[in-house]
Design a protein around this motif. Sequence first.
Motif, PDB file in Angstrom:
ATOM      1  N   ARG A  94      31.601  15.145  42.098  1.00  0.00           N
ATOM      2  CA  ARG A  94      32.173  14.387  43.217  1.00  0.00           C
ATOM      3  C   ARG A  94      31.623  12.956  43.248  1.00  0.00           C
ATOM      4  O   ARG A  94      32.342  12.022  43.564  1.00  0.00           O
ATOM      5  N   ARG A  95      30.335  12.813  42.903  1.00  0.00           N
ATOM      6  CA  ARG A  95      29.702  11.492  42.930  1.00  0.00           C
ATOM      7  C   ARG A  95      30.161  10.621  41.766  1.00  0.00           C
ATOM      8  O   ARG A  95      30.399   9.425  41.921  1.00  0.00           O
ATOM      9  N   GLY A  96      30.286  11.216  40.578  1.00  0.00           N
ATOM     10  CA  GLY A  96      30.504  10.423  39.378  1.00  0.00           C
ATOM     11  C   GLY A  96      31.945  10.217  38.972  1.00  0.00           C
ATOM     12  O   GLY A  96      32.209   9.419  38.078  1.00  0.00           O
ATOM     13  N   PHE A  97      32.874  10.931  39.630  1.00  0.00           N
ATOM     14  CA  PHE A  97      34.277  10.852  39.211  1.00  0.00           C
ATOM     15  C   PHE A  97      35.180  10.646  40.418  1.00  0.00           C
ATOM     16  O   PHE A  97      35.127  11.413  41.381  1.00  0.00           O
ATOM     17  N   ALA A  98      35.993   9.598  40.343  1.00  0.00           N
ATOM     18  CA  ALA A  98      36.890   9.274  41.452  1.00  0.00           C
ATOM     19  C   ALA A  98      37.953  10.349  41.648  1.00  0.00           C
ATOM     20  O   ALA A  98      38.459  10.526  42.755  1.00  0.00           O
ATOM     21  N   HIS A  99      38.284  11.051  40.578  1.00  0.00           N
ATOM     22  CA  HIS A  99      39.323  12.080  40.634  1.00  0.00           C
ATOM     23  C   HIS A  99      38.828  13.338  39.935  1.00  0.00           C
ATOM     24  O   HIS A  99      38.609  13.324  38.723  1.00  0.00           O
ATOM     25  N   VAL A 100      38.649  14.407  40.692  1.00  0.00           N
ATOM     26  CA  VAL A 100      38.315  15.703  40.113  1.00  0.00           C
ATOM     27  C   VAL A 100      39.531  16.593  40.323  1.00  0.00           C
ATOM     28  O   VAL A 100      39.959  16.816  41.462  1.00  0.00           O
ATOM     29  N   MET A 101      40.109  17.044  39.213  1.00  0.00           N
ATOM     30  CA  MET A 101      41.325  17.853  39.241  1.00  0.00           C
ATOM     31  C   MET A 101      41.002  19.295  38.862  1.00  0.00           C
ATOM     32  O   MET A 101      40.396  19.526  37.812  1.00  0.00           O
ATOM     33  N   TYR A 102      41.429  20.222  39.691  1.00  0.00           N
ATOM     34  CA  TYR A 102      41.276  21.647  39.398  1.00  0.00           C
ATOM     35  C   TYR A 102      42.576  22.132  38.772  1.00  0.00           C
ATOM     36  O   TYR A 102      43.606  22.163  39.418  1.00  0.00           O
ATOM     37  N   LEU A 103      42.530  22.469  37.497  1.00  0.00           N
ATOM     38  CA  LEU A 103      43.694  23.056  36.826  1.00  0.00           C
ATOM     39  C   LEU A 103      43.653  24.557  37.116  1.00  0.00           C
ATOM     40  O   LEU A 103      42.908  25.296  36.490  1.00  0.00           O
ATOM     41  N   ARG A 104      44.413  24.973  38.114  1.00  0.00           N
ATOM     42  CA  ARG A 104      44.367  26.355  38.566  1.00  0.00           C
ATOM     43  C   ARG A 104      45.350  27.223  37.802  1.00  0.00           C
ATOM     44  O   ARG A 104      46.536  26.918  37.720  1.00  0.00           O
ATOM     45  N   ALA A 105      44.828  28.292  37.238  1.00  0.00           N
ATOM     46  CA  ALA A 105      45.641  29.273  36.524  1.00  0.00           C
ATOM     47  C   ALA A 105      45.203  30.657  36.989  1.00  0.00           C
ATOM     48  O   ALA A 105      44.020  30.883  37.240  1.00  0.00           O
ATOM     49  N   SER A 106      46.138  31.567  37.091  1.00  0.00           N
ATOM     50  CA  SER A 106      45.805  32.927  37.506  1.00  0.00           C
ATOM     51  C   SER A 106      45.065  33.639  36.377  1.00  0.00           C
ATOM     52  O   SER A 106      45.233  33.305  35.199  1.00  0.00           O
ATOM     53  N   PRO A 107      44.259  34.646  36.717  1.00  0.00           N
ATOM     54  CA  PRO A 107      43.587  35.416  35.666  1.00  0.00           C
ATOM     55  C   PRO A 107      44.577  36.013  34.667  1.00  0.00           C
ATOM     56  O   PRO A 107      44.288  36.073  33.467  1.00  0.00           O
ATOM     57  N   ARG A 133      39.283  38.270  36.349  1.00  0.00           N
ATOM     58  CA  ARG A 133      39.509  38.419  37.799  1.00  0.00           C
ATOM     59  C   ARG A 133      38.202  38.232  38.568  1.00  0.00           C
ATOM     60  O   ARG A 133      38.183  37.599  39.624  1.00  0.00           O
ATOM     61  N   GLU A 134      37.111  38.793  38.047  1.00  0.00           N
ATOM     62  CA  GLU A 134      35.799  38.619  38.689  1.00  0.00           C
ATOM     63  C   GLU A 134      35.384  37.147  38.684  1.00  0.00           C
ATOM     64  O   GLU A 134      34.929  36.624  39.704  1.00  0.00           O
ATOM     65  N   LEU A 135      35.517  36.506  37.513  1.00  0.00           N
ATOM     66  CA  LEU A 135      35.168  35.082  37.417  1.00  0.00           C
ATOM     67  C   LEU A 135      36.002  34.257  38.389  1.00  0.00           C
ATOM     68  O   LEU A 135      35.481  33.358  39.059  1.00  0.00           O
ATOM     69  N   TYR A 136      37.286  34.569  38.472  1.00  0.00           N
ATOM     70  CA  TYR A 136      38.188  33.828  39.360  1.00  0.00           C
ATOM     71  C   TYR A 136      37.752  33.986  40.816  1.00  0.00           C
ATOM     72  O   TYR A 136      37.686  33.000  41.562  1.00  0.00           O
ATOM     73  N   ARG A 137      37.441  35.214  41.218  1.00  0.00           N
ATOM     74  CA  ARG A 137      37.018  35.455  42.613  1.00  0.00           C
ATOM     75  C   ARG A 137      35.769  34.630  42.950  1.00  0.00           C
ATOM     76  O   ARG A 137      35.649  34.095  44.046  1.00  0.00           O
ATOM     77  N   ASP A 140      36.929  30.315  41.986  1.00  0.00           N
ATOM     78  CA  ASP A 140      38.034  29.605  42.636  1.00  0.00           C
ATOM     79  C   ASP A 140      37.580  28.832  43.874  1.00  0.00           C
ATOM     80  O   ASP A 140      37.915  27.648  44.010  1.00  0.00           O
ATOM     81  N   PRO A 141      36.794  29.443  44.781  1.00  0.00           N
ATOM     82  CA  PRO A 141      36.351  28.657  45.953  1.00  0.00           C
ATOM     83  C   PRO A 141      35.490  27.462  45.562  1.00  0.00           C
ATOM     84  O   PRO A 141      35.532  26.423  46.230  1.00  0.00           O
ATOM     85  N   LEU A 142      34.715  27.595  44.487  1.00  0.00           N
ATOM     86  CA  LEU A 142      33.847  26.500  44.041  1.00  0.00           C
ATOM     87  C   LEU A 142      34.674  25.375  43.414  1.00  0.00           C
ATOM     88  O   LEU A 142      34.383  24.191  43.623  1.00  0.00           O
TER      89      LEU A 142
END
Length: 175
Positions: A94-107, A133-137, A140-142
Amino acid sequence: MQTRCALVGMPGSGKSTVGRHLARRQGLPFVDMDQRLEERLGCSIRSYFDQHGEAAFRDHESALLAELADQPGPMVLSTGGGIVLRADNRAALRRGFAHVMYLRASPEDIFRRLRHDRTRPLLQVADPLERLRELYRTRDPLYRETAHYVIETGRPTVNTLVNMVLMQLEMTPGP
């Protein structure tokens, strides 16, 4: 458009591929953290995991991210899938990058992409889909906490994803 953009997301969500294409389209330097780490470690991430464990790997990953976050100038950064597991890493992004993009894909989408990939240490288990699925759970919030924007990857082409990221960058200019 001179910017600092970081891509986060699950393993296999397209961070390296989209990042490489995005950087090329924008004429910006591209840094793939996994590739850079393998160069520094002198072996594959999977081999390092096997020999030294995940915690030791995460220490190297955090050190590299801190370095890149403080490095001036534009860049497109592709992070490793587990970069968000440490609070310091989320803050550095968040500090070092003006744009942080989450490329969200389902498990399930990731499993389809990676089912034959033997290079990813966290997926070398009896049931890789359940592991995803475990990793995603957990992650994903992070990813959502860290990212400025969420890009749904679904099944579009790389070009479509790059265009989606560029559209988001154009709508929200950074500092």
